[in-house]
Motif scaffolding. Structure first.
Motif, PDB file in Angstrom:
ATOM      1  N   HIS A 223     -11.472  15.643 -51.763  1.00 28.78           N
ATOM      2  CA  HIS A 223     -11.719  14.284 -52.242  1.00 28.78           C
ATOM      3  C   HIS A 223     -11.101  13.284 -51.288  1.00 28.78           C
ATOM      4  CE1 HIS A 223     -12.080  15.919 -56.628  1.00 28.78           C
ATOM      5  NE2 HIS A 223     -13.079  16.298 -55.851  1.00 28.78           N
ATOM      6  N   PHE A 224     -11.757  12.174 -51.135  1.00 27.28           N
ATOM      7  CA  PHE A 224     -11.352  11.163 -50.159  1.00 27.28           C
ATOM      8  C   PHE A 224      -9.902  10.719 -50.360  1.00 27.28           C
ATOM      9  CE2 PHE A 224     -11.590   7.140 -47.816  1.00 27.28           C
ATOM     10  CZ  PHE A 224     -12.207   7.581 -46.653  1.00 27.28           C
ATOM     11  N   ASP A 225      -9.432  10.710 -51.616  1.00 21.94           N
ATOM     12  CA  ASP A 225      -8.058  10.287 -51.892  1.00 21.94           C
ATOM     13  C   ASP A 225      -7.041  11.421 -51.767  1.00 21.94           C
ATOM     14  OD1 ASP A 225      -8.465  11.820 -54.196  1.00 21.94           O
ATOM     15  OD2 ASP A 225      -8.218  10.140 -55.585  1.00 21.94           O
ATOM     16  N   GLY A 226      -7.486  12.614 -51.379  1.00 24.16           N
ATOM     17  CA  GLY A 226      -6.585  13.751 -51.195  1.00 24.16           C
ATOM     18  C   GLY A 226      -6.403  14.624 -52.414  1.00 24.16           C
ATOM     19  N   SER A 227      -7.094  14.325 -53.499  1.00 23.13           N
ATOM     20  CA  SER A 227      -6.915  15.075 -54.755  1.00 23.13           C
ATOM     21  C   SER A 227      -7.828  16.298 -54.872  1.00 23.13           C
ATOM     22  CB  SER A 227      -7.142  14.146 -55.956  1.00 23.13           C
ATOM     23  OG  SER A 227      -8.495  13.730 -56.012  1.00 23.13           O
ATOM     24  N   GLY A 228      -8.614  16.573 -53.846  1.00 25.34           N
ATOM     25  CA  GLY A 228      -9.567  17.680 -53.913  1.00 25.34           C
ATOM     26  C   GLY A 228      -8.948  19.020 -53.571  1.00 25.34           C
ATOM     27  N   TRP A 229      -9.812  19.981 -53.328  1.00 21.44           N
ATOM     28  CA  TRP A 229      -9.366  21.342 -53.057  1.00 21.44           C
ATOM     29  C   TRP A 229     -10.314  22.003 -52.072  1.00 21.44           C
ATOM     30  CZ3 TRP A 229     -13.334  24.281 -55.255  1.00 21.44           C
ATOM     31  CH2 TRP A 229     -14.059  23.655 -56.259  1.00 21.44           C
ATOM     32  N   PRO A 230      -9.942  22.998 -51.349  1.00 24.98           N
ATOM     33  CA  PRO A 230      -8.771  23.854 -51.534  1.00 24.98           C
ATOM     34  C   PRO A 230      -7.517  23.397 -50.783  1.00 24.98           C
ATOM     35  CG  PRO A 230     -10.197  24.871 -49.910  1.00 24.98           C
ATOM     36  CD  PRO A 230     -10.892  23.611 -50.397  1.00 24.98           C
ATOM     37  N   GLU A 231      -7.625  22.458 -49.829  1.00 30.10           N
ATOM     38  CA  GLU A 231      -6.468  22.119 -48.995  1.00 30.10           C
ATOM     39  C   GLU A 231      -5.887  20.737 -49.256  1.00 30.10           C
ATOM     40  OE1 GLU A 231      -7.160  23.020 -44.876  1.00 30.10           O
ATOM     41  OE2 GLU A 231      -8.161  24.895 -45.374  1.00 30.10           O
ATOM     42  N   GLY A 232      -6.499  19.932 -50.104  1.00 30.20           N
ATOM     43  CA  GLY A 232      -5.998  18.590 -50.372  1.00 30.20           C
ATOM     44  C   GLY A 232      -6.126  17.649 -49.184  1.00 30.20           C
ATOM     45  N   LEU A 233      -7.201  17.830 -48.400  1.00 28.93           N
ATOM     46  CA  LEU A 233      -7.442  16.940 -47.266  1.00 28.93           C
ATOM     47  C   LEU A 233      -7.742  15.534 -47.776  1.00 28.93           C
ATOM     48  CD1 LEU A 233      -9.713  19.231 -45.041  1.00 28.93           C
ATOM     49  CD2 LEU A 233      -7.228  18.915 -44.909  1.00 28.93           C
ATOM     50  N   LYS A 234      -7.480  14.538 -46.921  1.00 29.17           N
ATOM     51  CA  LYS A 234      -7.632  13.143 -47.332  1.00 29.17           C
ATOM     52  C   LYS A 234      -8.398  12.364 -46.265  1.00 29.17           C
ATOM     53  CE  LYS A 234      -4.823   9.243 -48.831  1.00 29.17           C
ATOM     54  NZ  LYS A 234      -3.472   8.774 -49.129  1.00 29.17           N
ATOM     55  N   GLY A 235      -9.249  11.445 -46.721  1.00 33.36           N
ATOM     56  CA  GLY A 235      -9.945  10.533 -45.814  1.00 33.36           C
ATOM     57  C   GLY A 235     -10.653  11.249 -44.691  1.00 33.36           C
ATOM     58  N   GLU A 236     -10.390  10.795 -43.473  1.00 40.97           N
ATOM     59  CA  GLU A 236     -11.082  11.351 -42.320  1.00 40.97           C
ATOM     60  C   GLU A 236     -10.542  12.706 -41.878  1.00 40.97           C
ATOM     61  OE1 GLU A 236     -11.807   8.488 -39.251  1.00 40.97           O
ATOM     62  OE2 GLU A 236     -12.702   7.084 -40.666  1.00 40.97           O
ATOM     63  N   GLU A 237      -9.533  13.226 -42.572  1.00 37.99           N
ATOM     64  CA  GLU A 237      -9.139  14.625 -42.350  1.00 37.99           C
ATOM     65  C   GLU A 237     -10.266  15.555 -42.803  1.00 37.99           C
ATOM     66  OE1 GLU A 237      -5.668  15.075 -44.797  1.00 37.99           O
ATOM     67  OE2 GLU A 237      -4.328  14.208 -43.309  1.00 37.99           O
ATOM     68  N   ILE A 238     -11.053  15.085 -43.745  1.00 36.43           N
ATOM     69  CA  ILE A 238     -12.196  15.847 -44.253  1.00 36.43           C
ATOM     70  C   ILE A 238     -13.315  15.735 -43.226  1.00 36.43           C
ATOM     71  CG2 ILE A 238     -13.857  16.113 -46.142  1.00 36.43           C
ATOM     72  CD1 ILE A 238     -11.808  14.430 -47.858  1.00 36.43           C
ATOM     73  N   PRO A 239     -13.879  16.868 -42.784  1.00 37.34           N
ATOM     74  CA  PRO A 239     -14.970  16.781 -41.811  1.00 37.34           C
ATOM     75  C   PRO A 239     -16.091  15.861 -42.304  1.00 37.34           C
ATOM     76  CG  PRO A 239     -14.284  19.063 -42.090  1.00 37.34           C
ATOM     77  CD  PRO A 239     -13.569  18.257 -43.140  1.00 37.34           C
ATOM     78  N   PHE A 240     -16.656  15.094 -41.368  1.00 32.57           N
ATOM     79  CA  PHE A 240     -17.702  14.133 -41.715  1.00 32.57           C
ATOM     80  C   PHE A 240     -18.830  14.772 -42.512  1.00 32.57           C
ATOM     81  CE2 PHE A 240     -21.812  12.186 -40.804  1.00 32.57           C
ATOM     82  CZ  PHE A 240     -21.596  10.917 -41.306  1.00 32.57           C
TER      83      PHE A 240
END
Length: 128
Positions: free
Chosen positions: A46-63
């Motif tokens: 999730h964009f705010d870092g609340s997702g899973w499995p790694e808790g990536l945030k914003g542009e840390e998440i692949p486009f």
């Protein structure tokens, strides 16, 4: 489990979350699919870092994962699929575009990349 029509129990939610790792592992074994492993692995971040499995945030998440999350959400909500977004929030049944846009807007910047949501909503408007 996904067709039960009510929120998932904690045990069911845990089992559901495993699909990301299982799917990423599956595609990584096939030469012609291996390059989408990161997309599959991160599609529930999730964009705010609340997702899973790694808790990536914003542009840390692949486009492509951020884009796929928006398109997948739309696809699931516009069809008769059960779609758990959170362990206590699920959708069942086809929604109209205006209802889906309302949901996308609500989760904009929380679950979904805000710029991609804006572009997707604009795209939906141009389709009508």
């Amino acid at each position: 489990m996904l067709k039960k029509g009510e929120k998932l129990t904690p045990e069911e939610w845990h089992e559901y979350q495993k699909h990301v790792l299982i799917s990423a592992n599956f595609v990584s074994y096939y030469y012609d699919l291996a390059e989408i492993t990161d997309l599959v692995l991160a599609h529930h971040e999730h964009f705010d870092g609340s997702g899973w499995p790694e808790g990536l945030k914003g542009e840390e998440i692949p486009f492509l994962s951020r884009l796929f999350a928006v398109v997948n959400f739309y696809s699931n909500l516009s069809s008769n699929l059960y779609y758990p977004l959170f362990k206590d929030k699920y959708y069942f049944g086809a929604l109209e575009d205006n209802e889906i846009i309302r949901e996308l807007s609500y989760y904009q910047g929380k679950v979904f990349d805000p710029e991609l949501v804006d572009k997707f909503i604009k795209f939906l408007g141009s389709e009508n």
